[in-house]
Design an enzyme around this catalytic site. Structure first.
Site, PDB file in Angstrom:
ATOM      1  N   TYR A  32       0.847  -1.195   0.000  1.00  0.00           N
ATOM      2  CA  TYR A  32       0.000   0.000   0.000  1.00  0.00           C
ATOM      3  C   TYR A  32       0.888   1.252   0.000  1.00  0.00           C
ATOM      4  O   TYR A  32       0.844   2.088   0.898  1.00  0.00           O
ATOM      5  CB  TYR A  32      -0.984   0.008   1.189  1.00  0.00           C
ATOM      6  CG  TYR A  32      -2.246   0.763   0.842  1.00  0.00           C
ATOM      7  CD1 TYR A  32      -3.209   0.190   0.006  1.00  0.00           C
ATOM      8  CD2 TYR A  32      -2.449   2.060   1.285  1.00  0.00           C
ATOM      9  CE1 TYR A  32      -4.342   0.889  -0.351  1.00  0.00           C
ATOM     10  CE2 TYR A  32      -3.591   2.775   0.925  1.00  0.00           C
ATOM     11  CZ  TYR A  32      -4.531   2.173   0.109  1.00  0.00           C
ATOM     12  OH  TYR A  32      -5.648   2.872  -0.259  1.00  0.00           O
ATOM     13  N   LEU A  33       1.699   1.328  -1.025  1.00  0.00           N
ATOM     14  CA  LEU A  33       2.749   2.357  -1.107  1.00  0.00           C
ATOM     15  C   LEU A  33       2.171   3.763  -1.155  1.00  0.00           C
ATOM     16  O   LEU A  33       1.146   4.003  -1.783  1.00  0.00           O
ATOM     17  CB  LEU A  33       3.600   2.114  -2.359  1.00  0.00           C
ATOM     18  CG  LEU A  33       4.223   0.723  -2.484  1.00  0.00           C
ATOM     19  CD1 LEU A  33       5.061   0.630  -3.765  1.00  0.00           C
ATOM     20  CD2 LEU A  33       5.074   0.381  -1.277  1.00  0.00           C
ATOM     21  N   GLY A  36       5.731   8.512   0.915  1.00  0.00           N
ATOM     22  CA  GLY A  36       6.877   8.244   1.793  1.00  0.00           C
ATOM     23  C   GLY A  36       7.717   7.114   1.210  1.00  0.00           C
ATOM     24  O   GLY A  36       8.944   7.219   1.094  1.00  0.00           O
ATOM     25  N   HIS A  37       7.030   6.026   0.815  1.00  0.00           N
ATOM     26  CA  HIS A  37       7.750   4.914   0.185  1.00  0.00           C
ATOM     27  C   HIS A  37       8.399   5.376  -1.116  1.00  0.00           C
ATOM     28  O   HIS A  37       9.494   4.946  -1.453  1.00  0.00           O
ATOM     29  CB  HIS A  37       6.783   3.772  -0.153  1.00  0.00           C
ATOM     30  CG  HIS A  37       6.172   3.117   1.033  1.00  0.00           C
ATOM     31  ND1 HIS A  37       4.819   3.168   1.284  1.00  0.00           N
ATOM     32  CD2 HIS A  37       6.720   2.401   2.048  1.00  0.00           C
ATOM     33  CE1 HIS A  37       4.562   2.480   2.386  1.00  0.00           C
ATOM     34  NE2 HIS A  37       5.692   2.025   2.877  1.00  0.00           N
ATOM     35  N   GLN A  61       3.694  -8.999  13.005  1.00  0.00           N
ATOM     36  CA  GLN A  61       3.925  -7.692  13.617  1.00  0.00           C
ATOM     37  C   GLN A  61       2.643  -6.905  13.865  1.00  0.00           C
ATOM     38  O   GLN A  61       2.684  -5.718  14.157  1.00  0.00           O
ATOM     39  CB  GLN A  61       4.959  -6.886  12.815  1.00  0.00           C
ATOM     40  CG  GLN A  61       4.527  -6.425  11.445  1.00  0.00           C
ATOM     41  CD  GLN A  61       5.652  -5.732  10.687  1.00  0.00           C
ATOM     42  OE1 GLN A  61       6.563  -6.399  10.208  1.00  0.00           O
ATOM     43  NE2 GLN A  61       5.583  -4.416  10.549  1.00  0.00           N
ATOM     44  N   GLY A 146      12.591   4.459   6.519  1.00  0.00           N
ATOM     45  CA  GLY A 146      12.174   5.809   6.867  1.00  0.00           C
ATOM     46  C   GLY A 146      12.565   6.150   8.303  1.00  0.00           C
ATOM     47  O   GLY A 146      12.640   5.265   9.164  1.00  0.00           O
ATOM     48  N   ASP A 149       9.868   5.770  11.889  1.00  0.00           N
ATOM     49  CA  ASP A 149       9.891   4.917  13.067  1.00  0.00           C
ATOM     50  C   ASP A 149      11.334   4.827  13.562  1.00  0.00           C
ATOM     51  O   ASP A 149      12.096   3.948  13.153  1.00  0.00           O
ATOM     52  CB  ASP A 149       9.335   3.526  12.729  1.00  0.00           C
ATOM     53  CG  ASP A 149       9.228   2.644  13.965  1.00  0.00           C
ATOM     54  OD1 ASP A 149       9.884   2.958  14.993  1.00  0.00           O
ATOM     55  OD2 ASP A 149       8.507   1.634  13.914  1.00  0.00           O
ATOM     56  N   GLN A 152      12.339   1.460  15.229  1.00  0.00           N
ATOM     57  CA  GLN A 152      12.554   0.397  14.241  1.00  0.00           C
ATOM     58  C   GLN A 152      13.917   0.573  13.575  1.00  0.00           C
ATOM     59  O   GLN A 152      14.680  -0.384  13.405  1.00  0.00           O
ATOM     60  CB  GLN A 152      11.429   0.435  13.192  1.00  0.00           C
ATOM     61  CG  GLN A 152      11.708  -0.464  11.987  1.00  0.00           C
ATOM     62  CD  GLN A 152      10.526  -0.575  11.052  1.00  0.00           C
ATOM     63  OE1 GLN A 152       9.533  -1.195  11.392  1.00  0.00           O
ATOM     64  NE2 GLN A 152      10.613   0.006   9.878  1.00  0.00           N
ATOM     65  N   SER A 185       0.667   4.711   5.607  1.00  0.00           N
ATOM     66  CA  SER A 185      -0.441   3.932   5.021  1.00  0.00           C
ATOM     67  C   SER A 185      -1.675   4.021   5.910  1.00  0.00           C
ATOM     68  O   SER A 185      -2.799   3.935   5.456  1.00  0.00           O
ATOM     69  CB  SER A 185      -0.066   2.467   4.892  1.00  0.00           C
ATOM     70  OG  SER A 185       1.153   2.347   4.254  1.00  0.00           O
TER      71      SER A 185
HETATM   72  O1  PAF Z   1       8.261  -0.358   8.362  1.00  0.00           O
HETATM   73  C1  PAF Z   1       7.698  -1.263   7.718  1.00  0.00           C
HETATM   74  O2  PAF Z   1       7.052  -1.024   6.691  1.00  0.00           O
HETATM   75  C2  PAF Z   1       7.801  -2.696   8.211  1.00  0.00           C
HETATM   76  O3  PAF Z   1       7.945  -2.754   9.588  1.00  0.00           O
HETATM   77  C3  PAF Z   1       8.918  -3.485   7.515  1.00  0.00           C
HETATM   78  C4  PAF Z   1      10.280  -2.878   7.788  1.00  0.00           C
HETATM   79  C5  PAF Z   1       8.655  -3.558   6.038  1.00  0.00           C
HETATM   80  C6  PAF Z   1       8.938  -4.921   8.065  1.00  0.00           C
HETATM   81  O4  PAF Z   1       7.744  -5.597   7.819  1.00  0.00           O
END
Ligand code: PAF
Length: 277
Positions: A32-33, A36-37, A61, A146, A149, A152, A185
């Site tokens: 679901y780009l 940001g992506h 997750q 990005g 997060d 992350q 998203s």
């Molecule tokens: O940030 C995300 O989109 C997700 O956590 C990732 C890094 C693709 C892992 O599923």
């Protein structure tokens, strides 16, 4: 552009690219780009011969309901990737990523517990695990994440170093809508009223950043101010806020580079945002 669904197919295709001397840039996503992506992909496109985008909604997750309602549109993702001159889209099925009897987990222990990690250890473990799996399948030279997060990002940097992945982690600045709301998203799930209310988040962060730059305000005061700015929006419910050292993510180290991080429920959607000052 090739769409590949099987891990073994992905590995074989990229082995050929590597043997041809091509560098590989990798953008892992949940699909679901959004814009940001697009900025991650554009950066990867500039810096590598081959660009791989993965689109996989990792069930591990998410809590079940969030997993079920997570937006998905592979046809649209493919069109975006085609436009951005991506070479491969890796869109595996869950049964191929987590086959029967799946029983392995990657845990970045101490760092995972920082910020709000102690409440959602399972989430960051699942992220570290799936990213390690994706690195094994894709074998990229560079991987793009990005700054949206920051927890992350810190965990992935640690995991990559600790497990000796020969991958350079490239952090990319958060894209924002005109009103300052960080692109995600999840924004697609907001009602019109909620989307309007979400602007309280970047505005509050901006104000705290201004106070930090001005100097002379204690960390406790900054946290209190941040909270009172956020609750001015009636449909916003603060879930977690932090003002911590940007590298160690620890309150105790608060002095130089500072991370302001917030997680706020707007209605029943949890939005996060941050800035480093
Ligand atoms: O940030 C995300 O989109 C997700 O956590 C990732 C890094 C693709 C892992 O599923």
């Amino acid at each position: 552009m090739k769409i590949i669904t099987k891990p073994v197919g992905m590995r074989t295709a990229l082995l050929k690219e590597r043997m041809a001397g091509h560098t590989i840039g990798f953008v892992p996503t949940l699909g679901y780009l959004h814009e940001g992506h697009e900025s991650l992909i554009a950066k990867a496109r500039k810096e590598n011969d081959i660009v791989v985008v993965s689109a996989f909604v990792n069930p591990k997750q998410f809590r079940t309901k969030a997993y079920q309602v997570y937006p998905r549109d592979l046809a649209r993702d493919k069109a975006i990737c085609e436009r951005l001159k991506v070479n491969y889209v890796f869109a595996p099925e869950n049964k191929d990523m987590h086959p029967d009897g799946y029983d392995t987990e990657v845990s970045v222990k101490e760092l995972t517990g920082r910020l709000e990690g102690s409440k959602i250890r399972w989430h960051y473990k699942a992220v570290a695990t799936v990213v390690a799996k994706l690195f094994n399948i894709v074998g990229p030279d560079r991987a793009y994440f990005g700054k949206k997060d920051p927890h992350q990002l810190a965990i992935i940097k640690r995991m990559t170093a600790d497990l000796n992945f020969p991958v350079k982690i490239v952090p990319v600045t958060t894209k924002r809508a005109k009103d300052g709301v960080a692109l995600s998203s999840r924004n697609a799930l907001l009602t019109k009223e909620e989307r309007k209310a979400a602007v309280v988040i970047p505005n509050a962060i901006k104000e705290i950043a201004r106070l930090i730059k001005k100097g002379g305000v204690t960390r406790t005061r900054l946290v209190r101010n941040l909270e009172s700015l956020l609750v001015k929006e009636p449909i916003a419910k603060v879930d977690f806020i932090a003002v911590v050292d940007a590298d160690t993510l620890r309150e105790e180290d608060f002095k130089g580079k500072t991370l302001i991080y917030v997680a706020v429920y707007i209605g029943d959607k949890r939005l996060t945002d941050n800035v480093v000052v």
